[in-house]
Every structure is written in structure tokens, then in C-alpha cells.
Enzyme design. Structure first.
Site, PDB file in Angstrom:
ATOM      1  N   CYS A 112      36.581  50.777 100.791  1.00  0.00           N
ATOM      2  CA  CYS A 112      35.377  51.319 100.142  1.00  0.00           C
ATOM      3  C   CYS A 112      34.092  50.930 100.862  1.00  0.00           C
ATOM      4  CB  CYS A 112      35.317  50.866  98.686  1.00  0.00           C
ATOM      5  SG  CYS A 112      36.759  51.407  97.774  1.00  0.00           S
ATOM      6  N   HIS A 252      28.377  52.017  95.923  1.00  0.00           N
ATOM      7  CA  HIS A 252      29.738  52.553  95.909  1.00  0.00           C
ATOM      8  C   HIS A 252      30.097  52.925  94.468  1.00  0.00           C
ATOM      9  CE1 HIS A 252      33.947  53.058  96.415  1.00  0.00           C
ATOM     10  NE2 HIS A 252      34.268  51.945  95.793  1.00  0.00           N
ATOM     11  N   ASN A 282      36.300  57.755  92.381  1.00  0.00           N
ATOM     12  CA  ASN A 282      36.109  56.861  93.519  1.00  0.00           C
ATOM     13  C   ASN A 282      36.768  57.485  94.754  1.00  0.00           C
ATOM     14  OD1 ASN A 282      36.148  54.816  95.396  1.00  0.00           O
ATOM     15  ND2 ASN A 282      36.962  53.249  94.026  1.00  0.00           N
TER      16      ASN A 282
END
Ligand code: UT7
Length: 329
Positions: A112, A252, A282
Site C-alpha cells: 500500500c 491511503h 482499498n
């Protein structure tokens, strides 16, 4: 010499998987997913699509927006943990698809935090003066490594990505600073165990579902809040800025509750926080890049604005980046 972002783009596959679609295939509810994560839907790739296809859409869009020819690109960096295959790199496939014949490049694996690691890496090439234009893409096709029988993990992720063109500038606009971190002791909490040299694919690894992403959600949550908040606060302090000085915070997008907690710690008011997790879930290395392009398209960034980015992901990897927004010309 600073590295400046001269174009942004993003792409999400056409197919949409809503929480209601997931209700039909696993023991979950729209209400649980929305209230615990903020996610309403996610995009996923179709049968004949792969990560490089998402990148190719992004790459073409970037070239058009920056008014560049494929041969103008010096380096292509694709940050991803879901490459088309282990070799060749997705960057090489994208280079060929775009006809960017002069470019070399590579894939970068930082989960990520991949887009931040990619931006930092790309910026250094540009700042050295040796390369003029670097394409950095953050992208993942998470649906390819999810077990849709595991409600703890599969509801969180989606597919998609975004990218930028980095160019050099003598102005004081562009990427000002970054704080990047890694702590490999956290690796066991979020990983895909099989498919690499430690556990090559066998019938057993497939039968035991070892090629799917596994996580200890609560532990990831705890470290993500602390990690993103710590580096973001440190970045503000280092530059003698407060949350009020930041025009836009793009964190994020893993869980709306993680985002809220990190923004709170840095005293950044809600209206300055980009949240799009409801649409995409995500997308791992894709989230910040998608958010950045949406921010540009929505006119949320103007010249001289301070933009703060923050990420946290598997590794552990995490970091923050401070950008002074501006046009290269
Ligand atoms: O980029 C990094 C990638 N990963 C992350 O960022 C994940 C970070 N972690 C999280 O976002 C949260 O920890 C989750 C969303 C994964 C879970 O939320 P939580 O509030 O920590 O829930 P929990 O794990 O404490 O589970 C609470 C309950 C459990 O049931 P019991 O044991 O209390 O009966 C779970 O089994 O919720 C249950 N549960 C679900 N229920 C309906 C877990 N997943 C689901 C689901 N639908 N999808």
C-alpha cells in the site's frame, strides 16, 4: 532541481462489485461493511483483464494530458503487488503497450506504500538531472489474490490505479520532502504466503488457499493508524506547518476509520481530507494515485497549495510526502 507532477490520471475497471453483491456470496451485510470500513462498492477486473491493462489506460491518458509522445518517457515505474506475472515486469509490458521505446523501467513492491515509494524513487531520477520524464504508476488488481470465502479480508479490497508524469523544475514547486519507513517484523500480519521462492505453487498450496492474501485485521488497523499519523505529524513538524497549512491530505484508503484517526492526530479538518474509499475500496498501491487524479479533476488543488500524502501497508511499509502544488511551465 525539484521533481514536479506535470500530469495525473487514474483508471478503475468497468465491473463494479457492490456490498449487496457480496451479501449474496458470503456471510456479510452492506451495513457491516459500510459502518466498519466506509466502503460501498469496489471495481474489479473482467476475465481478460490484468494489471498491465489498467496501467496501459493510465499511461495513454498521462501521455495525452501531458502532451507527450511515447518516446518522451525515460523511465516507467509500476508499483504493484499484483503484477501480471513474476517475469517479465509489468513495467516492461506497459512499455511495449505504450510504444515507449526509449524507456527502461521496473516494478516496485511496497504494497500500500508502493505509490509513495515509487514517487520518491522517480523523483530522485528526475532531480539528478539525468532523466527528464518518469512515469510512475500505482496499481493493483487485488481481486486476483482474494479469497471470496474469507469475509475478514475480501470485502476490503478492489482493483484500480493511477499515475503521474514527473518532470524536473527549477521552481520551488513539486515534491518537497518524504519520510519513508519499513519494519519487516510486521510481515506476518499481512501477506500472501505462497507463489514465491519460499513456497512455490503446488497442488497443496492451492488446495490450502495459500495464494490468497491473509491478514490480522485488528493488528493492521492498530499499526496503520499509528504509522500514518506519526509520519504525517513528523512531516508537518519538520516543515513548521500545522494541519491548517495543508490544503489537501490524501491518505491511503484502507478503512475510513483509519483515515479519520490519522487526520485527527494531525489536526487536519475533514473538508481537507480526500476520501474515495466508498467507491473503490482499498486498491493497495492504487489508492493515493487515484485520489490525486480525482483531486485534480475536481479542482481541489491550486498553485502553491501544500499537499500531504500518507500511506501504510504490508511489510510493514509506511510514509508521508509533502508536495507544493504547481505547474511546471
Ligand atoms: O492496507 C492495509 C490492508 N488492511 C487493512 O487496512 C485492514 C485494517 N483493519 C481493518 O480495517 C479492520 O480491522 C477490519 C475492517 C478488517 C475489521 O474491523 P474490526 O472492527 O476490527 O472488526 P473485528 O475484526 O474486530 O471483527 C468484529 C466482528 C467479528 O465477529 P465476532 O467475533 O465479534 O462475532 C468478525 O467475525 O465482525 C466480524 N466480521 C464481519 N462481519 C460481517 C469480520 N468481517 C466481517 C464482514 N461482515 N465482512
Amino acid at each position: 532541481m525539484n521533481a514536479i507532477i506535470s500530469a495525473t490520471a487514474h483508471y478503475a475497471p468497468k465491473k463494479v462489485l457492490t456490498n449487496h453483491d457480496l451479501e449474496k456470496i458470503m456471510d456479510t451485510t452492506d451495513e457491516w461493511i459500510k459502518s466498519r470500513t466506509g466502503i460501498h462498492q469496489r471495481h474489479i477486473i473482467g476475465e481478460n483483464e490484468a494489471t498491465s491493462d489498467i496501467c496501459t489506460h493510465i499511461g495513454r491518458d498521462l501521455l495525452e494530458k501531458a502532451n507527450l509522445k511515447p518516446d518522451d518517457i525515460d523511465i516507467i515505474i509500476v508499483s504493484t503487488v499484483t503484477p501480471d506475472m513474476l517475469a517479465p515486469s509489468t513495467a516492461a509490458i506497459v512499455q511495449n503497450n505504450l510504444g515507449a521505446n526509449r524507456a527502461w523501467g521496473f516494478d516496485l513492491s511496497a504494497a500500500c506504500s508502493g505509490f509513495l515509494y515509487g514517487l520518491e524513487t522517480g523523483a530522485k531520477f528526475v532531480e539528478s538531472g539525468q532523466y527528464k520524464r518518469v512515469m510512475v504508476i500505482g496499481v493493483d488488481a487485488m481481486s486476483t489474490i482474494l479469497d471470496y470465502e474469507d469475509r475478514n479480508t475480501s470485502v476490503l479490497f478492489g482493483d484500480g490505479g493511477g499515475g503521474v508524469i514527473l518532470e524536473s523544475t527549477e521552481s520551488d514547486f513539486g515534491i518537497l520532502d518524504s519520510i519513508l519507513r519499513m519494519d519487516g517484523s510486521g510481515g506476518k500480519y499481512l501477506q500472501m504466503p505462497a507463489g514465491g521462492s519460499r513456497m512455490p505453487a503446488t497442488i497443496e498450496t492451492v488446495e490450502n488457499k495459500m495464494h490468497y492474501l491473509k491478514q490480522d485485521g485488528r493488528t493492521v488497523f492498530k499499526f496503520a493508524v499509528k504509522g500514518m499519523a506519526d509520519v504525517s505529524a513528523k512531516m508537518l513538524e519538520k516543515h513548521q506547518l500545522t494541519g491548517d497549512d495543508i490544503a489537501l491530505f490524501i491518505p491511503h484508503q484502507a478503512n475510513k476509520r483509519i483515515i479519520d484517526a490519522a487526520a485527527n492526530r494531525c489536526n487536519i479538518s475533514k473538508d481537507k481530507v480526500l476520501i474515495n474509499i466508498q467507491k473503490y475500496g482499498n486498491t493497495t498501491a492504487g489508492t493515493i494515485a487515484i485520489g490525486l487524479n480525482e483531486a485534480v479533476e475536481q479542482g481541489r488543488l491550486k498553485e502553491g497549495d501544500y499537499l500531504l500524502l500518507a500511506a501504510f501497508g504490508a511489510g510493514w511499509t509506511w510514509g508521508s510526502m509533502l508536495i507544493k502544488w504547481g505547474n511546471p511551465s
